[in-house]
Design a protein around this motif. Structure first.
Motif, mmCIF file in Angstrom:
data_model
loop_
_atom_site.group_PDB
_atom_site.id
_atom_site.type_symbol
_atom_site.label_atom_id
_atom_site.label_comp_id
_atom_site.label_asym_id
_atom_site.label_seq_id
_atom_site.Cartn_x
_atom_site.Cartn_y
_atom_site.Cartn_z
ATOM 1 N N LEU A 179 36.347 35.127 25.518
ATOM 2 C CA LEU A 179 37.208 34.404 26.513
ATOM 3 C C LEU A 179 37.043 35.359 27.958
ATOM 4 N N THR A 180 36.704 34.773 28.960
ATOM 5 C CA THR A 180 36.782 35.396 30.255
ATOM 6 C C THR A 180 37.536 34.841 31.030
ATOM 7 N N TYR A 181 38.641 35.482 31.812
ATOM 8 C CA TYR A 181 39.606 35.041 32.826
ATOM 9 C C TYR A 181 39.588 35.994 34.047
ATOM 10 N N ALA A 182 39.773 35.542 35.178
ATOM 11 C CA ALA A 182 39.895 36.351 36.555
ATOM 12 C C ALA A 182 41.222 36.273 37.120
ATOM 13 N N LEU A 183 41.942 37.302 37.676
ATOM 14 C CA LEU A 183 43.130 37.488 38.133
ATOM 15 C C LEU A 183 42.899 37.914 39.608
ATOM 16 N N PRO A 184 43.616 37.584 40.837
ATOM 17 C CA PRO A 184 43.342 38.154 41.904
ATOM 18 C C PRO A 184 43.710 39.480 41.965
ATOM 19 N N SER A 185 43.021 40.471 42.720
ATOM 20 C CA SER A 185 43.603 41.798 42.706
ATOM 21 C C SER A 185 44.758 41.871 43.813
ATOM 22 N N GLY A 186 45.042 40.953 44.622
ATOM 23 C CA GLY A 186 46.017 41.030 45.581
ATOM 24 C C GLY A 186 46.934 39.735 45.779
ATOM 25 N N ALA A 187 47.933 39.773 46.744
ATOM 26 C CA ALA A 187 48.477 38.581 46.822
ATOM 27 C C ALA A 187 48.019 37.620 47.763
ATOM 28 N N SER A 188 46.794 38.252 48.505
ATOM 29 C CA SER A 188 46.039 37.137 49.634
ATOM 30 C C SER A 188 45.517 36.338 48.762
ATOM 31 N N PHE A 189 45.321 34.832 49.508
ATOM 32 C CA PHE A 189 44.440 33.985 48.815
ATOM 33 C C PHE A 189 43.002 34.471 48.951
ATOM 34 N N PHE A 190 42.538 35.314 49.850
ATOM 35 C CA PHE A 190 41.157 35.700 50.032
ATOM 36 C C PHE A 190 40.951 37.181 49.131
ATOM 37 N N SER A 191 41.804 37.602 48.581
ATOM 38 C CA SER A 191 41.498 38.795 47.608
ATOM 39 C C SER A 191 40.401 38.494 46.329
ATOM 40 N N ARG A 192 39.912 39.664 46.412
ATOM 41 C CA ARG A 192 38.972 39.446 45.248
ATOM 42 C C ARG A 192 39.451 39.567 43.786
ATOM 43 N N GLU A 193 38.866 38.908 43.091
ATOM 44 C CA GLU A 193 39.309 38.670 41.655
ATOM 45 C C GLU A 193 38.787 39.604 40.707
ATOM 46 N N GLU A 194 39.514 40.033 39.833
ATOM 47 C CA GLU A 194 39.171 40.880 38.858
ATOM 48 C C GLU A 194 39.063 40.280 37.433
ATOM 49 N N ALA A 238 31.798 49.170 40.207
ATOM 50 C CA ALA A 238 32.975 49.737 40.792
ATOM 51 C C ALA A 238 32.942 50.155 42.313
ATOM 52 N N LEU A 239 31.648 50.659 42.554
ATOM 53 C CA LEU A 239 31.186 51.182 43.997
ATOM 54 C C LEU A 239 31.318 49.840 44.896
ATOM 55 N N LEU A 240 30.690 48.676 44.388
ATOM 56 C CA LEU A 240 30.551 47.732 44.990
ATOM 57 C C LEU A 240 32.051 47.058 45.425
ATOM 58 N N HIS A 241 33.005 46.907 44.465
ATOM 59 C CA HIS A 241 34.358 46.600 44.637
ATOM 60 C C HIS A 241 34.958 47.443 45.685
ATOM 61 N N HIS A 242 34.908 48.883 45.806
ATOM 62 C CA HIS A 242 35.316 49.807 46.588
ATOM 63 C C HIS A 242 34.915 49.354 48.091
ATOM 64 N N LEU A 243 33.532 49.040 48.145
ATOM 65 C CA LEU A 243 33.048 48.947 49.482
ATOM 66 C C LEU A 243 33.362 47.449 50.136
ATOM 67 N N ASP A 244 33.618 46.525 49.061
ATOM 68 C CA ASP A 244 34.228 45.215 49.561
ATOM 69 C C ASP A 244 35.342 45.487 50.112
ATOM 70 N N ALA A 245 36.411 46.275 49.491
ATOM 71 C CA ALA A 245 37.684 46.497 49.800
ATOM 72 C C ALA A 245 37.579 47.038 51.047
ATOM 73 N N ALA A 246 36.924 48.329 51.439
ATOM 74 C CA ALA A 246 36.687 48.782 52.525
ATOM 75 C C ALA A 246 36.186 47.960 53.639
ATOM 76 N N ALA A 247 35.328 47.123 53.445
ATOM 77 C CA ALA A 247 34.679 46.259 54.484
ATOM 78 C C ALA A 247 35.521 45.107 54.941
ATOM 79 N N PHE A 248 36.259 44.585 54.131
ATOM 80 C CA PHE A 248 36.856 43.262 54.382
ATOM 81 C C PHE A 248 38.493 43.271 54.176
ATOM 82 N N SER A 249 39.073 44.512 53.889
ATOM 83 C CA SER A 249 40.522 44.410 53.779
ATOM 84 C C SER A 249 41.221 44.488 55.068
#
Length: 691
Positions: free
Chosen positions: A224-239, A511-522
């Motif tokens: 089973l796979t489920y995804a939760l947003p990493s932040g409170a924003s609607f546009f936050s990335r899902e983990e 993990a590096l792609l997640h870090h770059l996403d956060a730096a580029a779009f946060s």
């Protein structure tokens, strides 16, 4: 605790945390130890006001290899209470023979839950055979071979997950060996209210299973796979998170041999039988269709064919049709069996009653479903006239053997070679266009762009976006995929694993792609001091670990590969002097009214030379004279397929049934080579248009 267990003849210890929050899972484990090799039996107490959310029903057994053997069994439960308070779980009891041991009671303090509770997802998989599921049971479920057992996976979500979950979890069912599975409708979202608890919401997935053989059948864990947003924003990335359920075990046994009636072929369920005839009347020699319909609940796909014997006609088994109904809790439907009857005698005759034996797993006994007789009126026909007078009157055979019919174009290798070479000009033109475009513009290699972006990395979002674009472009170029495929969480890691990259390297790249996403779009500054160097080092490591480029899939060669596969299809025709002699013997036998011998001679020629139209047509004529309508239709149909313009074969087929386009076995008067030429022309036009 282990030392205490080993020191006693029979000992039991229960352990759980003494404090837990309301609506939070509590792990409770019970260990039982006994001397010898016999497994002890565990008797669980009532857990009220706790609800059992999960239990391990298959114990893990450890055997001591010392002089005196012993076994240690561990049971685990996950409990939840929705009301604060102090509660006592009564003692667990272990039994083996006449010995009994009890654990100490457990005192649990349930405190009010925290408003910021940790998101919790629990899973449970079990087998339901129709009775109430006991979550405390430690024995596998037993069913009969062919009996339905429901495989259920429940996913329990607490309030913290329900507030953040944007879509339902994805369920990946396990590979179920030796069982036939059907998807059944699920109630979807169900509130877990056993014992009054409303802490969790349950998403339920169900499948109906039918064991195909006896034995111990193990169902692996489901994913089973489920995804939760990493932040409170609607546009936050899902983990993305992954879970596994427990494995399930089914013990399948054969229906009992005691009391098994004659005619039982393995049908398990509850069925009824109906019989119908295609027409209420017919004539001797004209085929009739008899259909037996078996309907009810059970695995209708694998129902065996009933036994049908008609003394006044020849019965040939024909088509089967299945209708499966999976809309209810129990799988059911109907299966229809056809027979082609060729009457031999006229009169008002009865199709005998059909007797269908099955085993009812609910009642645990054998039963018989029956259908009444069906009356049909058979008038005198062609076969009766032939039998009372000259049997071959009006039907002549071909006396000259012309050998096999002309082989179709598909039997010549040169035909397939031309079709294989058809896309070569288009492939060559596309290759020239690609080289021309490559000479016109020399793009900067992705690794060079990544090195440049890594050298100027700063703390601003623009630098992060440039580094991210270069990083993703370099990975897409090395893996021969589209960079847009990496926008989904976990997609980069899966693509790297498919390309042969180690799991640790793939996780670091994700993990590096997640870090770059956060730096580029946060919109906030992030520390990217070593991100460029890490990206460059990871891409180089991936280049070393991934499969060579020539082993990765390339779309440009797919059409050419399909054309090469088509080169292997060829047909062979056999011809010799032996079939001609046998054919002549058959003609002589037919003229001497030895129709059975003539049918056998023409059949030998047809088997030796499958494309001999003369042999097939004469085989049908001899079979007709020998009262064998089924083989007569077969021979004339095969002969007409080889010679679509043969009037004798077409006219004789018309004696059996009208030759309409909707008739079974209709042969259009179109040469096969014409159809092959049309197919080849369409293939060549498609290749030219592809360029």
């Amino acid at each position: 605790m282990l030392g205490i267990l080993l020191a006693a003849q029979l000992a039991i210890v229960a352990h759980a945390a003494d404090t837990v929050g309301a609506c939070e899972p509590l792990d409770l484990s019970v260990a039982v130890s006994a001397r010898g090799t016999q497994l002890p039996h565990l008797v669980a107490p009532t857990f009220a006001p706790f609800d059992v959310m999960r239990s391990v029903t298959i114990p893990h057994v450890e055997r001591d290899t010392r002089a005196v053997p012993s076994v240690t069994v561990e049971y685990r439960f996950v409990l939840v209470a929705d009301r604060p308070g102090a509660y006592t779980i009564p003692p667990f009891e272990a039994r083996i023979g006449n010995e009994t041991a009890r654990s100490a009671p457990l005192r649990i303090h349930v405190v009010p839950s925290n408003a910021d509770a940790t998101p919790t997802v629990l899973t449970r998989a079990g087998i339901d055979t129709g009775t109430r599921l006991d979550l405390r049971a430690t024995h596998p479920d037993t069913v009969y071979v062919g009996q339905q057992a429901n495989y259920t996976v429940a996913v329990f979500l607490n309030d913290a997950v329900r507030r953040r979950l944007r879509r339902n979890p994805t369920f990946y069912p396990p590979d179920m060996q030796s069982m036939l599975a059907y998807d059944v409708p699920s109630a979807g979202t169900e509130q877990q209210t056993v014992g009054g608890s409303s802490c969790f919401e349950a998403l339920v997935y169900r499948r109906a299973l039918f064991p195909l053989q006896s034995g111990r059948l193990v169902i692996p864990p489901a994913q089973l796979t489920y995804a939760l947003p990493s932040g409170a924003s609607f546009f936050s990335r899902e983990e993305t998170h992954e879970l596994q359920t427990d494995s399930a075990v089914v013990i399948a046994v054969d229906p009992p041999a005691a009391g098994q009636p004659a005619g039982f072929d393995g049908a398990v369920g509850r069925f009824r039988v109906d019989t119908r005839v295609g027409a209420p009347s017919g004539r001797v020699g004209d085929p009739l269709t008899v259909t037996v319909r078996v309907s009810g609940t059970g695995n209708v796909k694998l129902l065996p064919r009933p036994h049908l014997t008609v003394p006044w006609a020849s019965a040939v088994p024909s088509d089967e049709r299945v209708q499966v109904d999976s809309t209810g809790a129990r799988i059911g439907g109907a299966k229809e069996f056809d027979w082609v009857l060729t009457p031999r005698t006229p009169g008002d005759l009865d199709v005998p009653a059909v007797r269908y034996v099955y085993f009812d797993p609910g009642l645990r006994r054998y039963a018989v479903a029956g259908a009444g007789v069906v009356r049909v009126r058979i008038a005198p026909g062609a076969l009766a006239a032939i039998d009372t007078s000259h049997r071959a009157s009006g039907l002549s055979v071909r006396t000259v053997y012309h050998g096999p019919a002309g082989a179709p174009l598909s039997s010549h290798p040169i035909f397939w070679l031309l079709l294989t070479l058809a896309p070569v000009p288009a492939l060559r033109a596309r290759w020239r266009d690609r080289r021309r475009r490559a000479r016109g513009a020399r793009p900067v290699p992705p690794m060079t762009r990544l090195a440049s972006a890594a050298a100027v990395t700063g703390r601003d979002a623009a630098s992060a976006r440039a580094l991210r674009r270069s990083y993703v472009a370099a990975l897409a170029d090395r893996l021969a995929v589209d960079a847009e495929d990496f926008t989904t969480a976990g997609a980069l890691r899966r693509a790297l694993r498919r390309a042969g990259v180690a799991a640790d390297t793939a996780s670091q790249a994700e993990a590096l792609l997640h870090h770059l996403d956060a730096a580029a779009f946060s919109g906030t500054d992030r520390d990217l001091e070593d991100a460029g160097a890490r990206a460059l080092a990871l891409v180089r490591r991936i280049d070393d670990e991934a499969l060579p480029r020539h082993e990765l899939p390339y779309r440009a060669l797919s059409l050419f590969a399909l054309a090469l596969i088509a080169l292997g299809g060829t047909l062979h025709a056999l011809q010799g002097s032996g079939p001609a002699d046998t054919f002549a013997n058959g003609v002589v036998a037919y003229q001497e009214h030895n129709y059975a011998g003539a049918r056998a001679d023409f059949a030998r020629v047809a088997v030796a030379v499958p494309r001999a139209a003369d042999a097939w047509v004469n085989f049908g004529t001899a079979a007709w004279a020998a009262h064998d309508t089924a083989n007569a239709v077969l021979g004339w149909r095969r002969g007409l397929g080889l010679q679509p313009f043969a009037d004798d074969a077409r006219d004789r087929l018309g004696m059996v049934h009208g030759l309409r386009m909707s008739s079974p076995g209709y042969v259009p008067p179109v040469p096969l080579n014409l159809l092959l030429l049309c197919m080849a022309a369409c293939w060549i036009v498609a290749c030219v248009g592809w360029h």
